[in-house]
Design an enzyme around this catalytic site. Structure first.
Site, mmCIF file in Angstrom:
data_model
loop_
_atom_site.group_PDB
_atom_site.id
_atom_site.type_symbol
_atom_site.label_atom_id
_atom_site.label_comp_id
_atom_site.label_asym_id
_atom_site.label_seq_id
_atom_site.Cartn_x
_atom_site.Cartn_y
_atom_site.Cartn_z
ATOM 1 N N HIS A 291 0.845 -1.206 0.000
ATOM 2 C CA HIS A 291 0.000 0.000 0.000
ATOM 3 C C HIS A 291 0.878 1.255 0.000
ATOM 4 O O HIS A 291 0.606 2.209 -0.724
ATOM 5 C CB HIS A 291 -0.871 0.052 1.269
ATOM 6 C CG HIS A 291 -1.952 -0.981 1.350
ATOM 7 N ND1 HIS A 291 -2.103 -1.804 2.436
ATOM 8 C CD2 HIS A 291 -2.958 -1.305 0.495
ATOM 9 C CE1 HIS A 291 -3.161 -2.587 2.253
ATOM 10 N NE2 HIS A 291 -3.691 -2.321 1.087
ATOM 11 N N LYS B 29 -16.498 -7.013 5.765
ATOM 12 C CA LYS B 29 -15.240 -7.770 5.649
ATOM 13 C C LYS B 29 -14.708 -8.200 7.018
ATOM 14 O O LYS B 29 -13.709 -8.915 7.097
ATOM 15 C CB LYS B 29 -14.173 -6.918 4.934
ATOM 16 C CG LYS B 29 -14.024 -7.223 3.453
ATOM 17 C CD LYS B 29 -12.730 -6.602 2.933
ATOM 18 C CE LYS B 29 -12.378 -7.058 1.524
ATOM 19 N NZ LYS B 29 -11.115 -6.454 1.048
ATOM 20 N N ARG C 213 -1.749 -6.451 -8.395
ATOM 21 C CA ARG C 213 -0.678 -7.367 -8.019
ATOM 22 C C ARG C 213 -0.514 -8.508 -9.015
ATOM 23 O O ARG C 213 0.568 -8.880 -9.377
ATOM 24 C CB ARG C 213 -0.949 -7.973 -6.640
ATOM 25 C CG ARG C 213 -0.613 -7.054 -5.520
ATOM 26 C CD ARG C 213 -1.242 -7.509 -4.252
ATOM 27 N NE ARG C 213 -2.685 -7.409 -4.343
ATOM 28 C CZ ARG C 213 -3.500 -7.519 -3.314
ATOM 29 N NH1 ARG C 213 -3.022 -7.758 -2.123
ATOM 30 N NH2 ARG C 213 -4.799 -7.410 -3.481
ATOM 31 N N SER D 291 -2.836 -7.942 2.726
ATOM 32 C CA SER D 291 -3.155 -7.762 4.155
ATOM 33 C C SER D 291 -3.604 -9.091 4.783
ATOM 34 O O SER D 291 -3.220 -9.421 5.903
ATOM 35 C CB SER D 291 -4.262 -6.727 4.315
ATOM 36 O OG SER D 291 -3.822 -5.473 3.877
HETATM 37 P P1 ADP Z 1 -9.747 -3.463 -0.913
HETATM 38 O O1 ADP Z 1 -10.706 -3.996 0.124
HETATM 39 O O2 ADP Z 1 -10.244 -2.211 -1.602
HETATM 40 O O3 ADP Z 1 -9.188 -4.480 -1.868
HETATM 41 P P2 ADP Z 1 -7.057 -3.350 0.194
HETATM 42 O O4 ADP Z 1 -6.603 -2.568 1.366
HETATM 43 O O5 ADP Z 1 -6.893 -4.825 0.245
HETATM 44 O O6 ADP Z 1 -8.556 -2.919 -0.003
HETATM 45 O O7 ADP Z 1 -6.343 -2.841 -1.126
HETATM 46 C C1 ADP Z 1 -6.434 -1.505 -1.549
HETATM 47 C C2 ADP Z 1 -5.730 -1.334 -2.871
HETATM 48 O O8 ADP Z 1 -4.342 -1.577 -2.711
HETATM 49 C C3 ADP Z 1 -6.195 -2.302 -3.975
HETATM 50 O O9 ADP Z 1 -6.161 -1.632 -5.219
HETATM 51 C C4 ADP Z 1 -5.147 -3.382 -3.933
HETATM 52 O O10 ADP Z 1 -5.032 -4.044 -5.176
HETATM 53 C C5 ADP Z 1 -3.915 -2.553 -3.637
HETATM 54 N N1 ADP Z 1 -2.868 -3.356 -3.010
HETATM 55 C C6 ADP Z 1 -2.957 -4.142 -1.922
HETATM 56 N N2 ADP Z 1 -1.778 -4.748 -1.655
HETATM 57 C C7 ADP Z 1 -0.920 -4.327 -2.620
HETATM 58 C C8 ADP Z 1 0.462 -4.614 -2.946
HETATM 59 N N3 ADP Z 1 1.171 -5.473 -2.228
HETATM 60 N N4 ADP Z 1 1.009 -3.994 -4.010
HETATM 61 C C9 ADP Z 1 0.261 -3.146 -4.763
HETATM 62 N N5 ADP Z 1 -1.032 -2.857 -4.552
HETATM 63 C C10 ADP Z 1 -1.611 -3.429 -3.492
#
Ligand code: ADP
Length: 163
Positions: free
Chosen positions: A19, A43, A95, A133
Site C-alpha cells: 500500500h 469484511k 498485483r 493484508s
Molecule cells: P480493498 O478492500 O479495496 O481491496 P485493500 O486494502 O486490500 O482494499 O487494497 C487496496 C488497494 O491496494 C487495492 O487496489 C489493492 O489491489 C492494492 N494493493 C494491496 N496490496 C498491494 C500490494 N502489495 N502492491 C500493490 N497494490 C496493493
C-alpha cells in the site's frame, strides 16, 4: 490551473509496504491525494476504523511537504465518495492476474456510473507483489516475522493483536 485530485481507496487492514508503495507513487501523479479508508464492516476487519486511519496517517505525513493529503473514512458507493471528494481519478494497485478480473469489472462499472472519472492502475512493485493484508495477518497470527511486509509500527500493532 485546476487542482488534480486522486483518490486511493482501500481497507488497509492493516496497511502494508505494498500500500505504501502505491501511496508514494500516486502522490507524484496529483496535487491532492485522498486516501479513502473503507469502513467495510462486512469484511470483518481485524483493526478498528480508527486504527486503520491512524496507520495510514502515520505514513502519509512526509508527503504533506509536496502535496495536500487527506485520510477519510467512507462507506457506500465508491463513485459517490469520489464525487464528494472532487477527485478526477481513482488509484488502484494491481498485483496479479487474480486482481485483474475484479478490478477491470469495477473500473468498467465506475466509468459507466461517471464517465469523467478515470481509474488508474499502478502495477505492484515486484518486491511487494506477494503482499496482501490477509496473508500478513495469517503470518502474524501464526507467530511469523512480518518485518518484510509492513512498517515497524504496523508490526508492533499486529503483535499486540495476536499476543
Ligand atoms: P480493498 O478492500 O479495496 O481491496 P485493500 O486494502 O486490500 O482494499 O487494497 C487496496 C488497494 O491496494 C487495492 O487496489 C489493492 O489491489 C492494492 N494493493 C494491496 N496490496 C498491494 C500490494 N502489495 N502492491 C500493490 N497494490 C496493493
Amino acid at each position: 490551473m485546476t487542482k488534480r485530485t486522486a483518490l486511493y481507496p482501500g481497507t488497509f487492514d492493516p496497511m502494508t509496504l505494498g500500500h505504501l508503495d502505491i501511496l508514494q507513487r500516486a502522490s507524484h501523479l496529483c496535487d491532492k491525494l485522498v486516501v479513502g479508508v473503507a469502513i467495510n464492516q462486512a469484511k470483518g476487519p481485524l483493526f478498528s476504523l480508527d486504527d486503520r486511519v491512524e496507520m495510514v496517517e502515520q505514513v502519509v505525513d512526509p508527503f504533506r511537504d509536496r502535496i495536500e493529503v487527506e485520510v477519510i473514512p467512507f462507506e457506500g458507493l465508491l463513485i459517490h465518495f469520489v464525487e464528494k471528494c472532487g477527485a478526477s481519478m481513482i488509484v488502484r494497485g494491481l498485483r496479479a492476474v487474480t486482481d485483474f478480473e475484479y478490478e477491470f469489472q469495477m473500473a468498467g462499472m465506475n466509468s459507466r456510473l461517471n464517465p469523467d472519472i478515470e481509474t488508474v492502475f499502478l502495477m505492484a512493485d515486484p518486491q511487494y507483489q506477494m503482499i496482501a493484508s490477509r496473508l500478513v495477518k495469517e503470518v502474524a497470527k501464526l507467530g511469523g516475522d512480518v518485518s518484510q511486509f509492513v512498517t515497524p509500527e504496523v508490526k508492533a500493532r499486529l503483535k499486540d493483536k495476536y499476543s
